[in-house]
Design an enzyme around this catalytic site. Structure first.
Site, PDB file in Angstrom:
ATOM      1  CE1 TYR A  13     -18.609 -18.866   2.365  1.00 23.57           C
ATOM      2  CE2 TYR A  13     -16.750 -20.211   1.707  1.00 23.57           C
ATOM      3  CZ  TYR A  13     -17.255 -19.058   2.032  1.00 23.57           C
ATOM      4  OH  TYR A  13     -16.645 -17.773   2.089  1.00 23.57           O
ATOM      5  CB  SER A 251     -18.153 -10.367  -0.135  1.00 25.30           C
ATOM      6  OG  SER A 251     -16.599 -10.283  -0.022  1.00 25.30           O
ATOM      7  CE  LYS A 252     -21.137 -18.040  -0.898  1.00 24.16           C
ATOM      8  NZ  LYS A 252     -21.505 -18.874  -1.890  1.00 24.16           N
ATOM      9  NE  ARG A 253     -14.036 -10.591  -4.840  1.00 21.30           N
ATOM     10  CZ  ARG A 253     -13.330  -9.651  -4.601  1.00 21.30           C
ATOM     11  NH1 ARG A 253     -12.127  -9.616  -4.312  1.00 21.30           N
ATOM     12  NH2 ARG A 253     -14.227  -8.605  -4.566  1.00 21.30           N
TER      13      ARG A 253
END
Length: 499
Positions: A13, A251-253
């Site tokens: 995304y 961050s995404k993670r």
């Protein structure tokens, strides 16, 4: 003419940090009458997806960031990138590296380079002591023609330094001794990031590169490539990072959906409000004004107004009330409360439609009622979702009661079980039921019943809306209407559900 680009990788995304980079590029282009271009860096074929590409395009559209010219897909240019790397070999600026490919296990290429550089430094080994760096051209070509596998590396000078003036961070310098001979093509012929980015920026005529501060080290490497190709070097402006509350990089993670742009769209943010919020993450308008329209953002924006300090995105992962930055929620509420009704109504319509609360009459015979209702209830709402949750009672008989409101405003006074139906009888005699007439009728009834008006006002609010707070109760009577108000006052639901 100024030409800037937003160049995301379609591997998930759209991160709000990437969205901010897009916004700053767009604002700068629109401010100076330049072009804002979109390039999809989809060369990581295993991780790039069409779904992510659509998410990026939809995210830009939602934020109102229109791009000029056709989208460039980096993968379409891979053959040109390979040819350019081979040309540098022909010109003696790069060389074929026949070192056998190592088993990398789970380490990334980038981490492998870092580890190797550290090991060489510790052992006093020049990391340019590659046996193939000065291989005679004839032998290099012979081995390549024989089918021997090779990567292509840029020859980085042993002495000297890379320099550039960053618009945000000022003068930057890095010794060549700290830069390993850059891999341009892997042994499988795959062009690497720095090569592809530079060649695409050259081909697209990019004059200013505006991107995250974490790319500062890449810039030194990329300048070497601009010079190798004899191209003009663009101006660079690196943006401060956006950090999580614990000052770690957002961050995404690690942080999940809270950093996804689509989360804000799906949870009821007004695009203009979130665009405004993003703009203030790392940039400050000259006079400190916080609520700015799109035109005002364009007028006020400058690269020189971007600060060097990292922005902090405050949220509390385990607190649903503070799931995102409080300032973002406040700003969204301000937009909902103050934006022109003609701009808000289509958003409310879309929200009600998604929750099966929309009636076509709201566009026709009941248009005036719909506009009045939205204008009345929007004052306390934070997101568009509030129109279908907290505002549900205005559009449907199927709404919930807040237990705390029922216990405080209704169940504490046993007499209300008889008083509220009696108030309904009184209101049914009022024609028409305006706010002023509703107030007069309620206050007269409270005097006759020997109770405080506040008792009936608070109880009526909970009976009609399920809540303890909201707009003026007398305006609520007018909006809900005489018949529906009387029906709800006679309802026994609170006693059935909570007694």
């Amino acid at each position: 003419m100024v030409r800037v680009r937003f160049a995301p990788s379609p591997t998930g995304y759209l991160h709000i940090g990437a969205a901010r980079s897009a916004l700053f590029n767009w604002l700068f282009a629109r401010k100076v009458g330049g072009k804002f271009l979109l390039r999809i860096e989809d060369t990581d074929l295993q991780r790039s997806t069409d779904e992510s590409t659509r998410s990026i395009i939809e995210g830009l559209e939602w934020l109102g960031l229109d791009y000029d010219e056709d989208i460039v897909f980096q993968s379409d240019n891979a053959d040109k990138h390979r040819a350019a790397a081979r040309q540098l070999v022909e010109e003696g600026k790069a060389y074929r590296d026949f070192t056998p490919k190592e088993q990398r296990e789970d380490k990334s290429v980038k981490q492998g380079i870092v580890d190797r550089a550290r090991a060489h430094a510790a052992a006093g080994v020049d990391h340019r002591s590659n046996p193939y760096r000065e291989l005679p051209r004839e032998e290099s070509e012979r081995r390549a023609a024989a089918g021997e596998s090779f990567a292509i590396r840029l020859k980085v000078a042993a002495e000297g330094s890379s320099r550039f003036a960053d618009i945000v961070y000022g003068d930057q310098e890095r010794d060549f001794s700290e830069i390993e001979d850059l891999v341009l093509l892997r042994s499988d012929g795959h062009p690497l990031y720095n090569l592809s980015v530079v060649l695409d920026d050259i081909a697209m005529g990019i004059t200013h590169v505006i991107r995250g501060q974490d790319h500062l080290t890449n810039t030194h490497k990329q300048i070497l490539l601009y010079e190798a190709f004899g191209a003009d070097i663009p101006q660079f402006a690196h943006l401060p990072l956006i950090l999580a509350p614990n000052k770690a990089k957002l961050s995404k993670r690690k942080h999940g959906e809270v950093v996804s742009l689509t989360t804000y769209r799906d949870r009821g943010f007004v695009p203009a409000a979130f665009r405004n919020f993003l703009a203030l993450l790392g940039w400050s308008p000259p006079e400190g004004k916080e609520l700015l329209s799109r035109d005002e953002l364009v007028t006020e924006f400058s690269l020189e107004g971007i600060g060097r300090a990292n922005a902090v995105f405050n949220f509390q992962e385990n607190d649903p009330r503070h799931w995102t930055d409080d300032k973002a929620l406040w700003m969204n509420a301000e937009y909902i409360r103050t934006m022109p009704l003609r701009e808000l109504l289509p958003m409310v319509k879309a929200e009600l439609r998604s929750e099966k609360l929309w009636r076509e009459e709201y566009d026709d015979d009941e248009r005036d009622w719909f506009e009045k209702t939205v204008d009345l209830i929007r004052q306390r709402f934070f997101t568009l979702k509030d129109f279908s949750s907290q505002g549900r009672a205005y559009f449907s008989e199927d709404f919930d009661f807040e237990e705390a409101a029922v216990r405080k405003n209704i169940l504490k006074e046993p007499k209300l079980r008889e008083l509220l139906p009696a108030l309904a009888d009184r209101l049914e005699t009022v024609e028409p039921l305006t706010a002023a007439q509703a107030e007069a009728a309620l206050r007269t009834f409270s005097e006759e019943a020997g109770v405080k008006a506040g008792l009936l006002i608070n109880a009526s609010r909970t009976m009609l809306t399920g809540q303890s707070v909201g707009p003026s109760m007398f305006e609520v009577f007018e909006i809900i209407g005489r018949d529906r108000s009387a029906m709800r006052l006679r309802s026994q639901r609170p006693w059935h559900e909570f007694s």
